[in-house]
Design a protein around this motif. Structure first.
Motif, mmCIF file in Angstrom:
data_model
loop_
_atom_site.group_PDB
_atom_site.id
_atom_site.type_symbol
_atom_site.label_atom_id
_atom_site.label_comp_id
_atom_site.label_asym_id
_atom_site.label_seq_id
_atom_site.Cartn_x
_atom_site.Cartn_y
_atom_site.Cartn_z
ATOM 1 N N TYR A 42 0.762 -1.347 -0.107
ATOM 2 C CA TYR A 42 -0.089 0.092 0.007
ATOM 3 C C TYR A 42 0.902 1.206 0.001
ATOM 4 O O TYR A 42 1.918 1.124 0.424
ATOM 5 C CB TYR A 42 -0.861 -0.121 1.139
ATOM 6 N N GLY A 43 0.216 2.387 -0.452
ATOM 7 C CA GLY A 43 1.302 3.513 -0.346
ATOM 8 C C GLY A 43 0.358 4.647 -1.214
ATOM 9 O O GLY A 43 -0.574 4.599 -1.917
ATOM 10 N N PHE A 44 0.959 5.852 -0.919
ATOM 11 C CA PHE A 44 0.300 6.877 -1.644
ATOM 12 C C PHE A 44 1.541 8.208 -1.594
ATOM 13 O O PHE A 44 2.383 8.038 -1.251
ATOM 14 C CB PHE A 44 -0.579 7.870 -0.517
ATOM 15 N N VAL A 97 -3.766 0.067 7.309
ATOM 16 C CA VAL A 97 -4.115 1.067 8.463
ATOM 17 C C VAL A 97 -3.143 2.141 8.536
ATOM 18 O O VAL A 97 -3.419 3.201 8.877
ATOM 19 C CB VAL A 97 -4.412 0.373 9.707
ATOM 20 N N THR A 98 -1.818 1.899 8.799
ATOM 21 C CA THR A 98 -0.684 2.810 8.930
ATOM 22 C C THR A 98 -0.730 3.792 7.673
ATOM 23 O O THR A 98 -0.663 4.824 8.073
ATOM 24 C CB THR A 98 0.735 2.035 9.132
ATOM 25 N N VAL A 99 -0.896 3.326 6.467
ATOM 26 C CA VAL A 99 -1.011 4.235 5.352
ATOM 27 C C VAL A 99 -2.360 5.086 5.471
ATOM 28 O O VAL A 99 -1.866 6.290 5.042
ATOM 29 C CB VAL A 99 -1.206 3.358 4.092
ATOM 30 N N PHE A 100 -3.214 4.725 5.488
ATOM 31 C CA PHE A 100 -4.608 5.499 5.775
ATOM 32 C C PHE A 100 -4.348 6.520 6.791
ATOM 33 O O PHE A 100 -4.573 7.684 6.786
ATOM 34 C CB PHE A 100 -5.633 4.686 6.013
ATOM 35 N N GLU A 101 -4.135 5.974 8.143
ATOM 36 C CA GLU A 101 -4.017 6.678 9.230
ATOM 37 C C GLU A 101 -2.829 7.988 8.884
ATOM 38 O O GLU A 101 -2.877 9.218 9.336
ATOM 39 C CB GLU A 101 -3.411 5.849 10.537
ATOM 40 N N SER A 102 -1.640 7.590 8.298
ATOM 41 C CA SER A 102 -0.541 8.456 8.145
ATOM 42 C C SER A 102 -1.094 9.785 7.208
ATOM 43 O O SER A 102 -1.055 10.857 7.316
ATOM 44 C CB SER A 102 0.507 7.989 7.406
ATOM 45 N N PHE A 103 -1.927 9.208 6.019
ATOM 46 C CA PHE A 103 -2.334 10.108 5.348
ATOM 47 C C PHE A 103 -3.456 11.082 5.934
ATOM 48 O O PHE A 103 -3.286 12.375 5.572
ATOM 49 C CB PHE A 103 -3.105 9.582 4.017
ATOM 50 N N MET A 104 -4.297 10.741 6.737
ATOM 51 C CA MET A 104 -5.296 11.380 7.462
ATOM 52 C C MET A 104 -4.606 12.417 8.424
ATOM 53 O O MET A 104 -4.948 13.524 8.393
ATOM 54 C CB MET A 104 -6.428 10.478 7.990
ATOM 55 N N VAL A 150 2.165 24.823 -0.817
ATOM 56 C CA VAL A 150 2.085 23.525 -1.330
ATOM 57 C C VAL A 150 2.913 22.530 -0.596
ATOM 58 O O VAL A 150 4.166 22.807 -0.085
ATOM 59 C CB VAL A 150 2.703 23.375 -2.656
ATOM 60 N N ASP A 151 2.348 21.563 -0.253
ATOM 61 C CA ASP A 151 3.120 20.281 0.486
ATOM 62 C C ASP A 151 3.211 18.938 -0.080
ATOM 63 O O ASP A 151 2.039 18.658 -1.011
ATOM 64 C CB ASP A 151 2.447 20.403 1.999
ATOM 65 N N GLN A 152 3.943 18.158 0.145
ATOM 66 C CA GLN A 152 3.793 16.548 -0.492
ATOM 67 C C GLN A 152 4.195 15.690 0.506
ATOM 68 O O GLN A 152 4.839 15.913 1.851
ATOM 69 C CB GLN A 152 4.991 16.771 -1.367
ATOM 70 N N GLN A 153 3.736 14.466 0.383
ATOM 71 C CA GLN A 153 3.652 13.739 1.479
ATOM 72 C C GLN A 153 3.763 12.375 0.419
ATOM 73 O O GLN A 153 2.911 12.263 -0.449
ATOM 74 C CB GLN A 153 2.585 13.582 2.446
ATOM 75 N N GLN A 154 4.791 11.349 1.162
ATOM 76 C CA GLN A 154 4.712 10.233 0.385
ATOM 77 C C GLN A 154 4.641 9.009 1.384
ATOM 78 O O GLN A 154 5.702 9.278 2.404
ATOM 79 C CB GLN A 154 5.794 9.916 -0.632
ATOM 80 N N LEU A 155 4.112 7.895 1.256
ATOM 81 C CA LEU A 155 4.370 6.754 2.443
ATOM 82 C C LEU A 155 4.087 5.492 1.862
ATOM 83 O O LEU A 155 2.980 5.500 0.926
ATOM 84 C CB LEU A 155 3.361 6.825 3.595
#
Length: 189
Positions: A94-96, A117-124, A106-111
């Motif tokens: 999983y990832g984003f 759950v970790t991916v969704f939680e980190s994004f949120m 502007v901000d960027q994030q990648q995981l």
């Protein structure tokens, strides 16, 4: 036999002309500062991206005499394709990779992770932190979910935990539950 002082010394090599000393245009040379160069005997250093190109690689005759490759075209489609390939090459399930604009910034994030759950939680959490620095992230996320047109279905266990957290008993009314929740400034699942 003794060598005369005006005879060239074979151990010193031949004398170079000024043209032979001008190494700036050589594909094996990169100027790193004025008068300072990196010279490679077997690797082309003229790649504009800083990557070394093996000197035995075939040159395209249509390239200019300086050997510089054409500049890549940066389009939305190319960038999205590159990001998709990077994500696909990841070993994670999983990832984003998000670029977002918040109030002009502007901000960027990648995981990437194998835990959904970790991916969704980190994004949120990342998204919630971008909204308002003075409001707690859990409040921001609650507001966003409650104000959205997306209905959220909570599992029965979450509601059970909510009731337990209020110290109410089965004899208490729904009004008592609502009053307890209001006193706590909201519900935390």
């Amino acid at each position: 036999m003794a060598r005369r002082s005006d005879e060239p010394n074979p151990e010193e090599g031949k004398v170079l002309s000024p043209e032979e000393l001008d190494i700036a245009d050589d594909e094996h040379v990169t100027e790193i500062d004025e008068g300072r160069y990196v010279v490679s005997s077997d690797v082309r250093t003229d790649d504009s991206y800083g990557n070394q190109i093996p000197s035995d690689s075939a040159s395209d005759p249509s390239e200019s005499s300086s050997g510089n490759p054409p500049e890549p075209e940066f389009t939305d489609a190319n960038v999205h394709q590159w990001l998709a390939e990077q994500m696909a090459d990841s070993n994670a399930r999983y990832g984003f990779d998000v670029t977002a604009k918040f109030d002009g910034e502007v901000d960027q994030q990648q995981l990437v992770s194998n835990d959904i759950v970790t991916v969704f939680e980190s994004f949120m959490l990342w998204y919630g932190r971008q909204m308002d620095g003075s409001t707690a992230v859990e409040d921001v996320l609650g507001i966003l979910l409650s104000e959205s047109n997306v209905p959220v279905r909570y599992p029965p266990g979450a509601v059970r935990e909510l009731v337990k957290s209020t110290q109410l008993s089965p004899d208490d009314s729904i009004a008592d539950l609502l009053h307890a929740v209001e006193d706590d400034d909201g519900v935390q699942f």
